[in-house]
Scaffold this active site. Structure first.
Site, PDB file in Angstrom:
ATOM      1  N   GLU A  51       0.820  -1.202   0.000  1.00  0.00           N
ATOM      2  CA  GLU A  51       0.000   0.000   0.000  1.00  0.00           C
ATOM      3  C   GLU A  51       0.864   1.267   0.000  1.00  0.00           C
ATOM      4  O   GLU A  51       0.539   2.246  -0.674  1.00  0.00           O
ATOM      5  CB  GLU A  51      -0.930  -0.004   1.214  1.00  0.00           C
ATOM      6  CG  GLU A  51      -1.939  -1.134   1.216  1.00  0.00           C
ATOM      7  CD  GLU A  51      -2.849  -1.144  -0.005  1.00  0.00           C
ATOM      8  OE1 GLU A  51      -3.067  -0.068  -0.606  1.00  0.00           O
ATOM      9  OE2 GLU A  51      -3.331  -2.218  -0.366  1.00  0.00           O
ATOM     10  N   GLU A  98      -0.424  -2.714 -10.120  1.00  0.00           N
ATOM     11  CA  GLU A  98      -0.438  -3.742  -9.078  1.00  0.00           C
ATOM     12  C   GLU A  98       0.911  -4.444  -9.002  1.00  0.00           C
ATOM     13  O   GLU A  98       1.429  -4.716  -7.911  1.00  0.00           O
ATOM     14  CB  GLU A  98      -1.543  -4.766  -9.346  1.00  0.00           C
ATOM     15  CG  GLU A  98      -2.907  -4.336  -8.886  1.00  0.00           C
ATOM     16  CD  GLU A  98      -2.961  -4.141  -7.376  1.00  0.00           C
ATOM     17  OE1 GLU A  98      -2.545  -5.045  -6.622  1.00  0.00           O
ATOM     18  OE2 GLU A  98      -3.401  -3.075  -6.946  1.00  0.00           O
ATOM     19  N   HIS A 129       1.959   2.073  -3.465  1.00  0.00           N
ATOM     20  CA  HIS A 129       0.879   2.709  -4.224  1.00  0.00           C
ATOM     21  C   HIS A 129       0.894   4.221  -3.986  1.00  0.00           C
ATOM     22  O   HIS A 129       0.732   5.011  -4.926  1.00  0.00           O
ATOM     23  CB  HIS A 129      -0.487   2.158  -3.792  1.00  0.00           C
ATOM     24  CG  HIS A 129      -0.916   0.916  -4.503  1.00  0.00           C
ATOM     25  ND1 HIS A 129      -0.810   0.738  -5.872  1.00  0.00           N
ATOM     26  CD2 HIS A 129      -1.496  -0.224  -4.032  1.00  0.00           C
ATOM     27  CE1 HIS A 129      -1.295  -0.447  -6.209  1.00  0.00           C
ATOM     28  NE2 HIS A 129      -1.704  -1.052  -5.117  1.00  0.00           N
TER      29      HIS A 129
END
Length: 260
Positions: A132, A189, A135
């Protein structure tokens, strides 16, 4: 704009217009604006969770998640190339949902269900946290917003900043309004997967645990699904790709162990 040209642009995510300006910047989704919007939404999420007594600040699960968060944060800061210092913050919500996400600028949301239902180790928590954080560090939400704006042009429906400027009181709204509520592209991803295992390794967590994490996710998906998998598709290909990058991550992990 020619639709074929737009489609070609979409392949690159957030399109660079000139210098370091992206299409997302041009539709009002520049980094500073996104980070500010995320902070506002995150604060509202905290307030709402506190009022309905779903904000976890003291359980054993919270303490484990927070410890991992604090351990990864300095290494995430070292990797920040956005030009804007992140104010990393963590919210842990009491919920059976198997979910976690990050909003622009380093606002991390974890649901207790993802740890408890999957019986995660600290290293597996670090695999999610690293994923995360990457990201956020690579501004993947911004890239999605830029791509969506171009898609809207191709469809003739005008520009959209994916809700930038709106506010939402719920965690779900925070996730959706700034580009985190819908699936990332496979390429983004993959970047979060690979960057995540490197980040967790730097912080002293065995990157092998990223594999066991996604194996657990796959089993849970087969037994009824998980919220996390709706925005983070799990499959054999992504596990295989991570395995190919494990030697490099393992080398970083070994160095971190020696340092400690």
């Amino acid at each position: 704009m020619n639709k074929k040209l737009v489609i070609a642009f979409l392949a690159s995510g957030a399109v660079t217009i000139s210098g370091c300006t992206t299409f997302a910047d041009m539709v009002g989704a520049d980094s500073a604006t996104l980070n500010a919007t995320a902070t506002q939404g995150f604060n509202q999420t905290i307030d709402e969770a506190r009022s309905n007594k779903t904000l976890d600040t003291s359980s054993a699960t919270y303490k484990r998640i927070n410890t991992v968060f604090l351990n990864l944060k300095p290494y995430a800061d070292q990797l920040n190339q956005t030009g804007i210092k992140f104010d990393w913050q963590l919210a842990v919500l009491k919920s059976d949902q198997v979910n976690a996400y990050v909003a622009p600028g380093g606002k991390v949301v974890f649901y207790t269900g993802i740890v408890n239902k999957l019986n995660l180790t600290d290293a597996e928590i670090a695999a999610i946290m690293g994923h995360e954080m990457v990201h956020a560090l690579e501004e993947h939400s911004k890239q999605k917003i830029g791509a969506q704006a171009l898609t809207n042009i191709a469809l003739g429906v005008g520009l959209s900043a994916a809700g930038v400027g709106d506010t939402g009181a719920a965690a779900a709204q925070l996730g959706s309004q700034i580009g985190v509520g819908l699936p990332y592209s496979r390429s983004l991803e993959s970047r979060a997967d690979q960057g995540g295992i490197m980040l967790m390794a730097r912080a002293g967590y065995n990157p092998q645990s990223a594999i066991t994490l996604w194996e657990k996710m796959n089993k849970l998906d087969g037994s009824g699904g998980a919220s996390f998998l709706s925005t983070h598709p799990s499959n054999t290909q992504r596990i295989d790709a991570m395995k190919q990058n494990l030697p490099a991550a393992q080398a970083l992990y070994n160095k971190s162990i020696k340092r400690s």
